[in-house]
Every structure is written in structure tokens, then in C-alpha cells.
Design an enzyme around this catalytic site. Structure first.
Site, mmCIF file in Angstrom:
data_model
loop_
_atom_site.group_PDB
_atom_site.id
_atom_site.type_symbol
_atom_site.label_atom_id
_atom_site.label_comp_id
_atom_site.label_asym_id
_atom_site.label_seq_id
_atom_site.Cartn_x
_atom_site.Cartn_y
_atom_site.Cartn_z
ATOM 1 N N HIS A 76 -50.363 -70.894 37.282
ATOM 2 C CA HIS A 76 -49.855 -71.483 38.523
ATOM 3 C C HIS A 76 -48.812 -70.563 39.153
ATOM 4 C CE1 HIS A 76 -48.236 -74.869 41.049
ATOM 5 N NE2 HIS A 76 -47.116 -74.179 40.895
ATOM 6 N N GLU A 77 -47.871 -70.068 38.350
ATOM 7 C CA GLU A 77 -46.812 -69.214 38.878
ATOM 8 C C GLU A 77 -47.353 -67.857 39.319
ATOM 9 O OE1 GLU A 77 -44.185 -70.583 39.603
ATOM 10 O OE2 GLU A 77 -44.384 -72.390 38.385
ATOM 11 N N GLU B 42 -48.179 -75.471 46.938
ATOM 12 C CA GLU B 42 -48.300 -75.964 45.565
ATOM 13 C C GLU B 42 -49.756 -76.295 45.227
ATOM 14 O OE1 GLU B 42 -46.161 -76.054 43.011
ATOM 15 O OE2 GLU B 42 -44.936 -74.905 44.423
ATOM 16 N N HIS C 188 -48.821 -68.202 42.678
ATOM 17 C CA HIS C 188 -47.814 -68.156 43.747
ATOM 18 C C HIS C 188 -47.586 -66.715 44.191
ATOM 19 C CE1 HIS C 188 -46.335 -72.124 44.539
ATOM 20 N NE2 HIS C 188 -45.949 -72.377 43.297
#
Length: 315
Positions: A152-153, A234, A156
Site C-alpha cells: 500500500h505504501e 487511499e 503511494h
């Protein structure tokens, strides 16, 4: 560290607003605002727009360039230069693999001491970012779930969210500064019109007070737009995490965060928008969508239409 429920704004936005405020005060002290008023009593809108853009984008760019340094300072994150334990080695190698699969350079990997399960990513460049995780996340999740959070990070970073946020914040800052000063100019000229009809320069005390108040009000409105964009990013990062790792692991990781919602030890408020979890009673100002909504997208498969990473391998 414990989070203050009063503060909902990320470190990037706080730093950005502080820089913009500082530039506005310095400009006032140096008489820049007065220089924008032409001799005929009007306002040089072109010059004002240029000044607003310089101040608006200046605050965003400076806060972006400082983002990694401020993130490490605010959380106490320690960068892993040489892994000392098997857990640190696994963490670094996992981030390395995910970064390679996402097509970005190897980020700095850091750990910060907090019982909360959380993580964040930041940095001005896709190939020189920072990915940090809490000790609570490393100890409280299974490794496949930690891997999903790391995915997930990394997503980003791969999606360029920090740069996009910088551009968005810069545009919003520009219009906030521009509009607040135009309104301040008009109010000052109206309130200080002399009895014989002679108008003031438009940059007196009423101008300063009005423009300051308008900048505050419009700044709150701009924060709503930034929060809306953050919620959208997100979802994209969840999609990326699911693509890089596994949708099921991503959903399980988010469910663990959901069940920890009543924890008192959260990511510091000034880093909240950069983390994996969100929350907050003020939904419009929340930087993260509801965890239940994020989990449902992963469970029912609707995330697949939003995946944006060109993943070369998924484990």
C-alpha cells in the site's frame, strides 16, 4: 505517541500553511501588497496573481522537500542502514522487492516506536522516498499482512501521490491568497472612503485584517478539497497493495486496523494523512475513507477496475 483528536491535518499541510503564512507576513512587512496598488487606485491583478502563485507554490514545494526530514523527526523513525535482525532484513528485502515490482527506486526503510499498527510513506521523488512502519505493526500483524501494508505504501510512492498533492495544494494556495487579497482590497477601499468621495489606497488596516480572515476561511475550504483528494488516493493505494501482494492479505490487514480503532496510541496527527489507517469524527476533513468501505472493495473485487500499477510480479 498519542494523537490529538483536534488536529486532523497532515504534516505536509501544516508545514505548507506555515510557510505560506510566513511569506504573507514578510510580504506585508516589506510593503509588497502596497506595491500591487496602482497610482490610479486600482489593483494590479496580474502582479497579484504572480505573487500569489509564488507564495502558494513556494509553501507546497518547501514542505514537500522537507517531508522526509520532518516525518523522521515527528515520529522518531530510525532508518535501517544495515539490518541487525532477521525481522529488519525481511522488512528491507520485502520493500526492495515491492519497489522493484512497482517500478520505483529503493526507498529508505525505517521503523518508529509505537504500539499502534501503522505505516506511512513520503518523499519528494519516486526514486528517493521513505517507507516507515511502527513496531506495533511489525509485532501485531502476520507477515503477509505487513507485506500488504508495505505494498500500500509503495503504491503511494509509485502513484506519485506526494507530487500530485503538492501541485493541488499549490493551486489552492494560489487562489486562496489571490481571492483573500482582492476581497481585502475592496473592503478596505469601501470602509475608508472619505467624505469628499476620495478613496483610500486599498491596502490599509482593513485590508490586512480582511485578507487574513478570508485566507483562514478559504484555507479551511481548501483543506476540504485536499482531504477529498487524499481519500481518493487511499483507494488507489489499496488497489496497488492488492496488485503487488494479495487482495485478501490487504483486506485482512485493514480489518486488523478496524478492530484496533479504539486504541489510544495512534500515528501522530501531523503524519496521519501519510499513513495506512484513517478515521476521525469529521468525515469531510478525514484524509482516509472508512475502513469498512475500503475492505468491502477488496472483498467484492471492485478494486480491480481501479488498479493503476504495472506490476511485473505479485507474490
Amino acid at each position: 505517541m498519542k494523537q490529538s483528536f483536534v488536529s486532523r491535518i497532515a504534516l505536509f499541510i501544516v508545514t505548507n500553511l506555515a510557510v505560506v503564512a510566513m511569506l504573507a507576513i514578510v510580504g506585508r512587512l516589506l510593503g509588497v501588497d502596497s506595491m500591487l496598488a496602482r497610482q490610479g487606485g486600482g489593483l494590479n491583478l496580474t502582479a497579484l496573481l504572480i505573487m500569489s502563485a509564488v507564495m502558494g507554490f513556494g509553501g507546497s514545494i518547501i514542505s514537500l522537500l522537507l517531508s522526509k526530514t520532518m516525518a523522521k523527526w515527528s515520529t522518531g523513525a530510525k532508518v535501517i542502514d544495515t539490518p541487525r535482525t532477521e525481522s529488519e532484513l525481511w522488512l528491507v528485502e520485502t520493500v526492495r522487492r515491492l519497489a522493484r515490482d512497482a517500478g520505483i527506486g529503493m526507498p529508505e526503510v525505517a521503523v518508529y516506536d509505537s504500539p499502534d499498527m501503522n505505516a506511512f510513506a513520503t518523499g519528494a521523488r519516486r526514486d528517493s522516498a521513505l517507507v516507515a512502519v511502527s513496531t506495533g505493526l511489525l509485532h501485531g500483524m502476520r507477515r503477509d499482512e505487513v507485506e500488504a501494508v508495505l505494498g500500500h505504501e509503495v503504491a503511494h510512492v509509485a502513484n506519485g501521490d506526494m507530487v500530485t498533492l503538492t501541485l493541488l495544494q499549490g493551486v489552492l494556495n494560489t487562489f486562496v491568497i489571490f481571492i483573500s487579497r482582492v476581497v481585502g482590497f475592496v473592503v478596505d477601499k469601501f470602509l475608508n472612503r472619505s467624505e469628499d468621495g476620495e478613496e483610500s489606497s486599498g491596502t490599509g488596516p482593513a485590508y490586512f485584517i480582511t485578507s487574513l480572515v478570508m485566507q483562514l476561511v478559504l484555507g479551511i475550504g481548501a483543506s476540504l478539497i485536499v482531504a477529498w483528494f487524499s481519500r481518493r488516493r487511499e483507494f488507489r493505494a489499496d488497489d496497488g497493495g492488492a496488485s503487488l501482494v494479495d487482495a485478501g492479505a490487504m483486506a485482512r490487514a485493514l480489518d486488523r486496523l478496524r478492530r484496533q480503532h479504539d486504541s489510544d496510541a495512534l500515528l501522530p496527527a501531523n503524519m496521519k494523512a501519510f499513513g495506512i489507517r484513517g478515521g476521525g469524527v469529521a468525515a469531510l476533513f478525514s484524509t482516509h475513507p472508512p475502513l469498512e468501505q475500503r475492505i468491502q472493495r477488496l472483498v467484492d473485487g471492485s478494486w480491480r477496475g481501479g488498479a493503476r500499477l504495472g506490476v511485473s510480479h505479485a507474490s
